[in-house]
Design an enzyme around this catalytic site. Structure first.
Site, PDB file in Angstrom:
ATOM      1  N   HIS A 246       0.835  -1.204   0.000  1.00  0.00           N
ATOM      2  CA  HIS A 246       0.000   0.000   0.000  1.00  0.00           C
ATOM      3  C   HIS A 246       0.868   1.252   0.000  1.00  0.00           C
ATOM      4  O   HIS A 246       1.778   1.381   0.832  1.00  0.00           O
ATOM      5  CB  HIS A 246      -0.902  -0.023   1.239  1.00  0.00           C
ATOM      6  CG  HIS A 246      -1.913   1.057   1.284  1.00  0.00           C
ATOM      7  ND1 HIS A 246      -2.190   1.764   2.430  1.00  0.00           N
ATOM      8  CD2 HIS A 246      -2.751   1.542   0.336  1.00  0.00           C
ATOM      9  CE1 HIS A 246      -3.152   2.633   2.192  1.00  0.00           C
ATOM     10  NE2 HIS A 246      -3.513   2.527   0.932  1.00  0.00           N
TER      11      HIS A 246
ATOM     12  N   HIS B  58      -0.801  11.259  -1.950  1.00  0.00           N
ATOM     13  CA  HIS B  58      -2.149  10.805  -1.621  1.00  0.00           C
ATOM     14  C   HIS B  58      -3.105  11.960  -1.362  1.00  0.00           C
ATOM     15  O   HIS B  58      -4.187  12.041  -1.945  1.00  0.00           O
ATOM     16  CB  HIS B  58      -2.115   9.887  -0.398  1.00  0.00           C
ATOM     17  CG  HIS B  58      -3.466   9.426   0.045  1.00  0.00           C
ATOM     18  ND1 HIS B  58      -4.269  10.153   0.911  1.00  0.00           N
ATOM     19  CD2 HIS B  58      -4.177   8.319  -0.266  1.00  0.00           C
ATOM     20  CE1 HIS B  58      -5.407   9.513   1.112  1.00  0.00           C
ATOM     21  NE2 HIS B  58      -5.378   8.394   0.409  1.00  0.00           N
TER      22      HIS B  58
END
Length: 250
Positions: free
Chosen positions: A21, A63
């Site tokens: 991730h 992100h």
């Protein structure tokens, strides 16, 4: 030439089960090349990361819509040029050993994938109001940069961004991202011609996974950090498991 992946879970699948991730999970500053070092160290063969656009439309990894949490910058990322973003420290927040880590470009990530033999799940993460242009440019960039490699799997929570990616690079595989799978998931993934459906593991069940796979789609579950839960998801037929804990899931 991009490799064409036929929809259907009986077709050859080029991606491994475990995915790191945001490049390196909790073992490195997220969405940085330092995460690739953790992947190599723990034997991971695939990374997930977030791609967005600078003010001057450079493709880079981040992100959040803002810079504050993971860099020493401030404010919305979309208001900064790549020259400004490239000067930021994206590692000090994670530990002294990562001071000086920089935000990578999409090209930097492609080079590391090629060097380390690692596949990629590129999450298209548009800043507000930039869904279409981000989907278009990320897909075009991915098509060019991953030439000769396993094609990156594109995904997004944004229908508009993923539709733009489909139109810009139809040969690249796509997966629609949900938190909780909606009742009309089949209509959505069919419109986008997806090969996979990505959802939070907390909302998946064995019957739902079976239903999704029966439609011909692969299933990705995120973010799974417990080995027992990962084993159960695998038993249910989940194809890909995205994790922050590379040191626990192997």
């Amino acid at each position: 030439m991009a490799i064409r992946i036929d929809r259907g879970n009986s077709a050859p699948w080029p991606y491994p089960r475990l995915i790191a991730h945001r490049c390196g999970g909790t073992l490195a500053p997220e969405n940085t090349l330092a995460g690739f070092d953790a992947c190599v160290r723990y034997g991971y063969r695939m990374v997930e990361f977030d791609a967005k656009l600078s003010a001057d439309n450079a493709l880079f990894l981040l992100h959040d819509d803002t810079l504050d949490r993971t860099t020493n910058g401030r404010g919305p990322a979309a208001t900064h040029t790549w020259q400004e973003l490239a000067a930021l420290d994206a590692g000090a927040w994670r530990g002294a050993q990562f001071v000086g880590t920089r935000l990578p470009t999409l090209a930097d990530a492609a080079e590391r994938c090629a060097r380390d033999g690692i596949a990629a799940n590129i999450e298209i993460k548009p800043c507000p109001g930039r869904e279409v242009i981000t989907g278009t440019l990320v897909a075009q960039g991915a098509l060019a940069l991953w030439r000769g490699q396993t094609p990156p799997l594109l995904s997004s929570f944004s229908f508009e961004a993923l539709a733009a990616a489909r139109d810009a690079a139809p040969s690249l595989p796509r997966g629609m991202l949900f938190e909780q799978v909606p009742a009309d998931w089949l209509r959505i993934v069919s419109e986008l011609d997806c090969v996979s459906l990505h959802a939070s593991h907390r909302y998946l069940s064995e019957p739902l996974v079976a239903q999704i796979r029966a439609s011909g789609l692969r299933v990705l579950a995120y973010t799974v950090n417990d080995p027992a839960r990962a084993r159960l998801l695998e038993q249910w037929g989940v194809d890909m498991i995205c994790s922050d804990r590379l040191d626990l899931l192997s």
